[in-house]
Design a protein around this motif. Structure first.
Motif, short mmCIF file in Angstrom:
data_model
loop_
_atom_site.label_atom_id
_atom_site.label_comp_id
_atom_site.label_asym_id
_atom_site.label_seq_id
_atom_site.Cartn_x
_atom_site.Cartn_y
_atom_site.Cartn_z
N UNK A 72 0.82 -1.21 0.00
CA UNK A 72 0.00 0.00 0.00
C UNK A 72 0.86 1.26 0.00
N UNK A 73 1.96 1.26 0.76
CA UNK A 73 2.87 2.41 0.76
C UNK A 73 3.48 2.62 -0.63
N UNK A 74 3.88 1.52 -1.27
CA UNK A 74 4.45 1.62 -2.62
C UNK A 74 3.45 2.24 -3.57
N UNK A 75 2.19 1.81 -3.47
CA UNK A 75 1.13 2.35 -4.33
C UNK A 75 0.92 3.84 -4.06
N UNK A 76 0.82 4.20 -2.79
CA UNK A 76 0.60 5.60 -2.43
C UNK A 76 1.74 6.48 -2.92
N UNK A 110 3.92 5.87 -5.37
CA UNK A 110 4.07 5.86 -6.82
C UNK A 110 2.98 6.64 -7.53
N UNK A 111 1.82 6.78 -6.91
CA UNK A 111 0.68 7.41 -7.59
C UNK A 111 0.34 8.80 -7.05
N UNK A 112 1.03 9.25 -6.02
CA UNK A 112 0.65 10.53 -5.39
C UNK A 112 0.81 11.71 -6.34
N UNK A 113 1.79 11.62 -7.25
CA UNK A 113 2.03 12.75 -8.14
C UNK A 113 1.09 12.82 -9.32
N UNK A 114 0.19 11.84 -9.45
CA UNK A 114 -0.71 11.82 -10.59
C UNK A 114 0.00 11.32 -11.84
N UNK A 115 -0.71 11.29 -12.95
CA UNK A 115 -0.12 10.86 -14.21
C UNK A 115 -0.23 9.37 -14.47
N UNK A 116 -0.60 8.59 -13.44
CA UNK A 116 -0.76 7.15 -13.62
C UNK A 116 -2.13 6.86 -14.21
N UNK A 117 -2.28 5.75 -14.95
CA UNK A 117 -3.60 5.37 -15.44
C UNK A 117 -4.58 5.24 -14.28
N UNK A 118 -5.86 5.53 -14.52
CA UNK A 118 -6.85 5.47 -13.46
C UNK A 118 -6.99 4.07 -12.89
N UNK A 174 -0.91 -1.84 -18.93
CA UNK A 174 0.07 -0.90 -18.38
C UNK A 174 0.46 -1.33 -16.96
N UNK A 175 1.74 -1.22 -16.66
CA UNK A 175 2.26 -1.59 -15.35
C UNK A 175 3.10 -0.45 -14.80
N UNK A 176 2.86 -0.10 -13.53
CA UNK A 176 3.72 0.86 -12.83
C UNK A 176 4.79 0.04 -12.11
N UNK A 177 6.04 0.35 -12.35
CA UNK A 177 7.14 -0.40 -11.75
C UNK A 177 7.85 0.39 -10.67
N UNK A 178 8.05 -0.24 -9.51
CA UNK A 178 8.73 0.39 -8.37
C UNK A 178 9.89 -0.50 -7.96
N UNK A 179 11.00 0.10 -7.58
CA UNK A 179 12.12 -0.67 -7.04
C UNK A 179 13.33 -0.71 -7.95
N UNK A 180 14.43 -1.23 -7.38
CA UNK A 180 15.71 -1.20 -8.06
C UNK A 180 15.77 -2.02 -9.34
N UNK A 182 5.76 1.72 -16.87
CA UNK A 182 6.24 3.05 -16.49
C UNK A 182 6.99 2.91 -15.18
N UNK A 183 8.26 3.28 -15.17
CA UNK A 183 9.09 3.15 -13.98
C UNK A 183 8.90 4.39 -13.11
N UNK A 184 8.40 4.18 -11.90
CA UNK A 184 8.12 5.29 -11.00
C UNK A 184 9.39 5.77 -10.31
N UNK A 185 9.48 7.07 -10.10
CA UNK A 185 10.61 7.64 -9.37
C UNK A 185 10.35 7.63 -7.86
N UNK A 186 9.11 7.36 -7.47
CA UNK A 186 8.75 7.30 -6.06
C UNK A 186 8.21 5.92 -5.72
N UNK A 187 8.18 5.63 -4.41
CA UNK A 187 7.70 4.31 -4.02
C UNK A 187 7.44 4.24 -2.53
#
Length: 303
Positions: free
Chosen positions: A112-116, A118-126, A199-205, A281-286
């Motif tokens: 849940x933290x990773x989701x929050x 990665x998506x807080x800045x907007x721009x991710x698919x709904x 579409x996939x949002x990717x978080x992590x190294x 899409x590789x997220x800069x936040x996580x």
């Protein structure tokens, strides 16, 4: 206000320093240590040597924060401390040595933290899918209209798979098969099974390293974060077949992941196939940003 957030992971221990006010924050500095705690786990326990490594890194980070006159420090642990049998003993020892108490996140909270974050800045698919591939675990989150519909934490990561299956630096064909079998078995048990997302949002190294290698090899802008799934598949094929250009690029671009990139790509490729992903899409936040928002700033999220 300023604070330090420390993520004690299975592969790396990371310090992020943020300045925040209200609902806004800015990253001031990042520092990481390749601690490799997953490599210190013996018979399900984090060894004394691994605990001392964590103590040393945390003490160094604490001293760095003191130099910046930052006394607000928040430290959390993920699979490195969650998936061991001596969690409390390790936490007590680390606190006795460093004075720092680590909060161990559940798999659900980490997802849940990773989701929050990665998506807080907007721009991710709904609606879509998020994956966070770490050193010791992989979190998967399916969401619709900005809200989590299902999620899970799977006990497999780039470093834990390397430690369990690989005898040398790079996995052999048989070792890759063993890694792939474990990954596919875990995905079959995932609560997100049956979901398809183009579409996939990717978080992590692993995602960051894969994107960097794909951009380097294709000649794309180094800051490009939108990667076609076919490029990731092609990267994996080149690496597993021993393509010298690709292997040299690892040493130039992501040398600290030379041993974990292939196991990580096995997970990534299995996720792409399992969920029929076309682009990532590789997220800069996580997870650290999600923790900052929810635990420190008190922003309402999905935790």
């Amino acid at each position: 206000m300023k604070c330090g957030i420390v993520d004690v992971g299975s592969n790396t221990i990371r310090l992020s320093i943020y300045q925040w006010e209200g609902r806004q924050f800015k990253l001031l500095m990042n520092k990481k240590e390749m601690a490799g705690l997953a490599g210190y786990i013996r018979n399900g326990q984090l060894s004394d040597s691994g605990i001392l490594v964590a103590c040393r890194v945390l003490a160094d980070f604490n001293a760095l924060l003191d130099n910046f006159d930052i006394c607000d420090i928040h430290v959390f642990g993920t699979a490195s401390l969650r998936n061991i049998t001596n969690t409390e003993e390790a936490l007590d020892t680390i606190e006795a040595v460093t004075g720092i108490r680590i909060e161990v996140l559940s798999g659900a909270d980490e997802a849940a933290f990773s989701f929050l974050g990665a998506t807080v800045g907007g721009g991710a698919p709904a609606s879509g899918l998020l994956a966070d591939i770490g050193g010791g675990s992989t979190e998967l989150v399916a969401y619709t209209n900005g809200s989590i519909t299902s999620g899970c934490s799977l006990p497999m990561g780039s470093l834990s798979l390397f430690t369990r299956h690989v005898s040398g630096l790079f996995p052999t064909r048989e070792e890759r098969r063993a890694i792939r079998a474990q990954v596919e078995a875990e995905l079959e048990q995932a609560k997100t099974r049956g979901i398809h997302s183009s579409h996939l949002i990717g978080v992590g190294g692993t995602f960051r390293a894969a994107a960097k290698l794909c951009n380097d090899l294709s000649g794309a802008d180094s800051n490009n974060r939108l990667i076609p799934a076919d490029e990731v598949r092609g990267l994996y094929k080149r690496l597993k077949h021993g393509d010298q250009t690709a292997l040299r690029q690892i040493l130039r671009s992501v040398p600290d992941r030379v041993h974990t990139i292939l196991p990580g790509l096995v997970i990534l490729n299995a996720v792409l196939k399992h969920y029929e992903v076309e682009n990532l899409c590789v997220s800069t936040c996580g997870v650290r940003e999600g923790y900052l928002l929810q635990r420190v700033m008190g922003v309402n999220g999905h935790v």
